[in-house]
Write a protein that holds these residues in place. Structure first.
Motif, PDB file in Angstrom:
ATOM      1  N   VAL A 191       0.862  -1.181   0.000  1.00 24.07           N
ATOM      2  CA  VAL A 191       0.000   0.000   0.000  1.00 24.07           C
ATOM      3  C   VAL A 191       0.898   1.229   0.000  1.00 24.07           C
ATOM      4  O   VAL A 191       1.916   1.262   0.698  1.00 24.07           O
ATOM      5  CB  VAL A 191      -0.912   0.040   1.249  1.00 24.07           C
ATOM      6  CG1 VAL A 191      -1.833   1.251   1.198  1.00 24.07           C
ATOM      7  CG2 VAL A 191      -1.724  -1.240   1.367  1.00 24.07           C
ATOM      8  N   SER A 192       0.542   2.248  -0.770  1.00 26.36           N
ATOM      9  CA  SER A 192       1.372   3.448  -0.769  1.00 26.36           C
ATOM     10  C   SER A 192       0.522   4.703  -0.907  1.00 26.36           C
ATOM     11  O   SER A 192      -0.563   4.687  -1.498  1.00 26.36           O
ATOM     12  CB  SER A 192       2.409   3.405  -1.901  1.00 26.36           C
ATOM     13  OG  SER A 192       1.784   3.535  -3.154  1.00 26.36           O
ATOM     14  N   THR A 193       1.036   5.787  -0.322  1.00 27.41           N
ATOM     15  CA  THR A 193       0.507   7.122  -0.541  1.00 27.41           C
ATOM     16  C   THR A 193       1.667   7.924  -1.127  1.00 27.41           C
ATOM     17  O   THR A 193       2.734   7.375  -1.397  1.00 27.41           O
ATOM     18  CB  THR A 193      -0.007   7.754   0.759  1.00 27.41           C
ATOM     19  OG1 THR A 193       1.065   7.797   1.712  1.00 27.41           O
ATOM     20  CG2 THR A 193      -1.154   6.937   1.343  1.00 27.41           C
ATOM     21  N   THR A 194       1.492   9.222  -1.294  1.00 32.55           N
ATOM     22  CA  THR A 194       2.535  10.018  -1.939  1.00 32.55           C
ATOM     23  C   THR A 194       3.870   9.927  -1.206  1.00 32.55           C
ATOM     24  O   THR A 194       4.923   9.757  -1.825  1.00 32.55           O
ATOM     25  CB  THR A 194       2.103  11.488  -2.037  1.00 32.55           C
ATOM     26  OG1 THR A 194       0.882  11.554  -2.789  1.00 32.55           O
ATOM     27  CG2 THR A 194       3.168  12.317  -2.753  1.00 32.55           C
ATOM     28  N   ASN A 195       3.849  10.017   0.111  1.00 34.17           N
ATOM     29  CA  ASN A 195       5.097  10.054   0.880  1.00 34.17           C
ATOM     30  C   ASN A 195       5.190   8.944   1.922  1.00 34.17           C
ATOM     31  O   ASN A 195       5.915   9.073   2.910  1.00 34.17           O
ATOM     32  CB  ASN A 195       5.253  11.420   1.575  1.00 34.17           C
ATOM     33  CG  ASN A 195       5.310  12.561   0.578  1.00 34.17           C
ATOM     34  OD1 ASN A 195       6.047  12.513  -0.400  1.00 34.17           O
ATOM     35  ND2 ASN A 195       4.519  13.589   0.814  1.00 34.17           N
ATOM     36  N   GLU A 196       4.450   7.873   1.701  1.00 38.66           N
ATOM     37  CA  GLU A 196       4.492   6.757   2.649  1.00 38.66           C
ATOM     38  C   GLU A 196       4.319   5.453   1.886  1.00 38.66           C
ATOM     39  O   GLU A 196       3.480   5.351   0.981  1.00 38.66           O
ATOM     40  CB  GLU A 196       3.393   6.915   3.693  1.00 38.66           C
ATOM     41  CG  GLU A 196       3.486   5.934   4.849  1.00 38.66           C
ATOM     42  CD  GLU A 196       2.466   6.238   5.936  1.00 38.66           C
ATOM     43  OE1 GLU A 196       1.677   5.341   6.270  1.00 38.66           O
ATOM     44  OE2 GLU A 196       2.454   7.395   6.424  1.00 38.66           O
ATOM     45  N   PHE A 197       5.106   4.477   2.258  1.00 37.87           N
ATOM     46  CA  PHE A 197       5.122   3.187   1.575  1.00 37.87           C
ATOM     47  C   PHE A 197       4.979   2.096   2.630  1.00 37.87           C
ATOM     48  O   PHE A 197       5.729   2.068   3.608  1.00 37.87           O
ATOM     49  CB  PHE A 197       6.443   3.039   0.818  1.00 37.87           C
ATOM     50  CG  PHE A 197       6.637   1.710   0.141  1.00 37.87           C
ATOM     51  CD1 PHE A 197       5.793   1.288  -0.862  1.00 37.87           C
ATOM     52  CD2 PHE A 197       7.699   0.881   0.496  1.00 37.87           C
ATOM     53  CE1 PHE A 197       5.973   0.070  -1.503  1.00 37.87           C
ATOM     54  CE2 PHE A 197       7.904  -0.339  -0.133  1.00 37.87           C
ATOM     55  CZ  PHE A 197       7.034  -0.739  -1.137  1.00 37.87           C
ATOM     56  N   THR A 198       3.982   1.222   2.457  1.00 33.14           N
ATOM     57  CA  THR A 198       3.712   0.183   3.457  1.00 33.14           C
ATOM     58  C   THR A 198       3.703  -1.190   2.808  1.00 33.14           C
ATOM     59  O   THR A 198       3.071  -1.390   1.762  1.00 33.14           O
ATOM     60  CB  THR A 198       2.352   0.423   4.146  1.00 33.14           C
ATOM     61  OG1 THR A 198       2.375   1.676   4.828  1.00 33.14           O
ATOM     62  CG2 THR A 198       2.054  -0.675   5.155  1.00 33.14           C
ATOM     63  N   ILE A 199       4.412  -2.107   3.430  1.00 37.19           N
ATOM     64  CA  ILE A 199       4.366  -3.503   2.981  1.00 37.19           C
ATOM     65  C   ILE A 199       3.709  -4.332   4.078  1.00 37.19           C
ATOM     66  O   ILE A 199       3.872  -4.059   5.272  1.00 37.19           O
ATOM     67  CB  ILE A 199       5.772  -4.060   2.670  1.00 37.19           C
ATOM     68  CG1 ILE A 199       6.680  -3.989   3.909  1.00 37.19           C
ATOM     69  CG2 ILE A 199       6.395  -3.320   1.512  1.00 37.19           C
ATOM     70  CD1 ILE A 199       8.011  -4.696   3.731  1.00 37.19           C
ATOM     71  N   LEU A 200       2.939  -5.304   3.663  1.00 34.61           N
ATOM     72  CA  LEU A 200       2.253  -6.185   4.593  1.00 34.61           C
ATOM     73  C   LEU A 200       2.841  -7.580   4.436  1.00 34.61           C
ATOM     74  O   LEU A 200       2.907  -8.113   3.330  1.00 34.61           O
ATOM     75  CB  LEU A 200       0.758  -6.203   4.279  1.00 34.61           C
ATOM     76  CG  LEU A 200      -0.190  -6.596   5.418  1.00 34.61           C
ATOM     77  CD1 LEU A 200      -0.178  -5.521   6.496  1.00 34.61           C
ATOM     78  CD2 LEU A 200      -1.605  -6.805   4.891  1.00 34.61           C
ATOM     79  N   VAL A 201       3.278  -8.154   5.565  1.00 34.31           N
ATOM     80  CA  VAL A 201       3.879  -9.487   5.532  1.00 34.31           C
ATOM     81  C   VAL A 201       3.270 -10.341   6.630  1.00 34.31           C
ATOM     82  O   VAL A 201       2.708  -9.827   7.600  1.00 34.31           O
ATOM     83  CB  VAL A 201       5.417  -9.426   5.736  1.00 34.31           C
ATOM     84  CG1 VAL A 201       6.075  -8.636   4.615  1.00 34.31           C
ATOM     85  CG2 VAL A 201       5.774  -8.822   7.091  1.00 34.31           C
TER      86      VAL A 201
END
Length: 218
Positions: A191-201
């Motif tokens: 999942v990502s927004t303009t200035n944030e990046f998230t990975i789900l594991v």
């Protein structure tokens, strides 16, 4: 007209790991030329000698220009906080004419709960909600008339704050995916927004994934 050099370039561009190993000088040119002999012969529709391929490999110049490399290094070094959230559940639901209405109940529930982890993504055919597992019974009740495609518990999210200029540099996400792939970490969701990046594991990978992302800054 296709040449051996252009065929070599086509192969390397589609295999970034191989291209990087070549640019770092940690690959055997002779062995790689032998490996590419048949594919390049097929591309040119005629037999090609491995010696000619090896010469093309030695002359190959990566399209990654020095200025770009410096910008990428600056972005990586300026990565912000890395936050880990655990006890999450991922719901994938088939899109329907009632989904948004039912989703509004969830929005009403989570509003004002700033510490609660929650994301919603709507695709063409399905939608995805990632939320704290404590709300699983509530989600199931809200979506009792919806069609669930997948439900996954025991997940953790790793969120990275990105510098504002991240959207101006090509290949940033590649560095994250490359590092995680090399570590054998399976991503369940991104999942990502303009200035944030998230990975789900899955929980079993969270410590290894966090260490891999943290090492990017070194």
């Amino acid at each position: 007209m296709k040449t051996i050099a252009s065929c070599v370039e086509d192969v390397l561009i589609t295999q970034p790991y191989l291209e990087e190993a070549l640019s770092r000088g940690i690959i055997n040119y002779s062995a790689l030329a032998e490996e590419l002999q048949q594919p390049i012969s097929d591309m040119l529709k005629k037999p090609v000698k491995s010696a000619a391929i090896m010469m093309a490999l030695r002359r190959y110049s990566s399209p990654m220009v020095p200025g770009h490399s410096l910008k990428m290094k600056k972005i990586i070094n300026n990565l912000g906080d890395i936050t880990v959230r655990s006890n999450l559940t991922d719901f994938t639901v088939k899109n329907s004419h009632t989904l948004i209405q039912n989703h509004s109940k969830i929005l009403e529930k989570v509003k004002g709960q700033s510490k609660l982890f929650y994301t919603f993504t709507r695709g063409i055919h399905e939608s995805n909600i990632i939320i704290s597992s404590s709300l699983k019974p509530f989600i199931m009740e809200c979506f009792k008339n919806e069609t669930f495609i997948a439900i996954q518990d025991n997940l953790s999210a790793i969120s990275i704050n990105l510098p504002e200029e991240n959207s101006k540099i090509a290949g940033l996400y590649y560095h994250f995916f490359k590092r995680l792939a090399w570590e054998g970490i399976i991503l369940y969701e991104v999942v990502s927004t303009t200035n944030e990046f998230t990975i789900l594991v899955e929980d079993e990978f969270v410590d290894k994934a966090f260490s891999a992302v943290k090492r990017l800054k070194k």
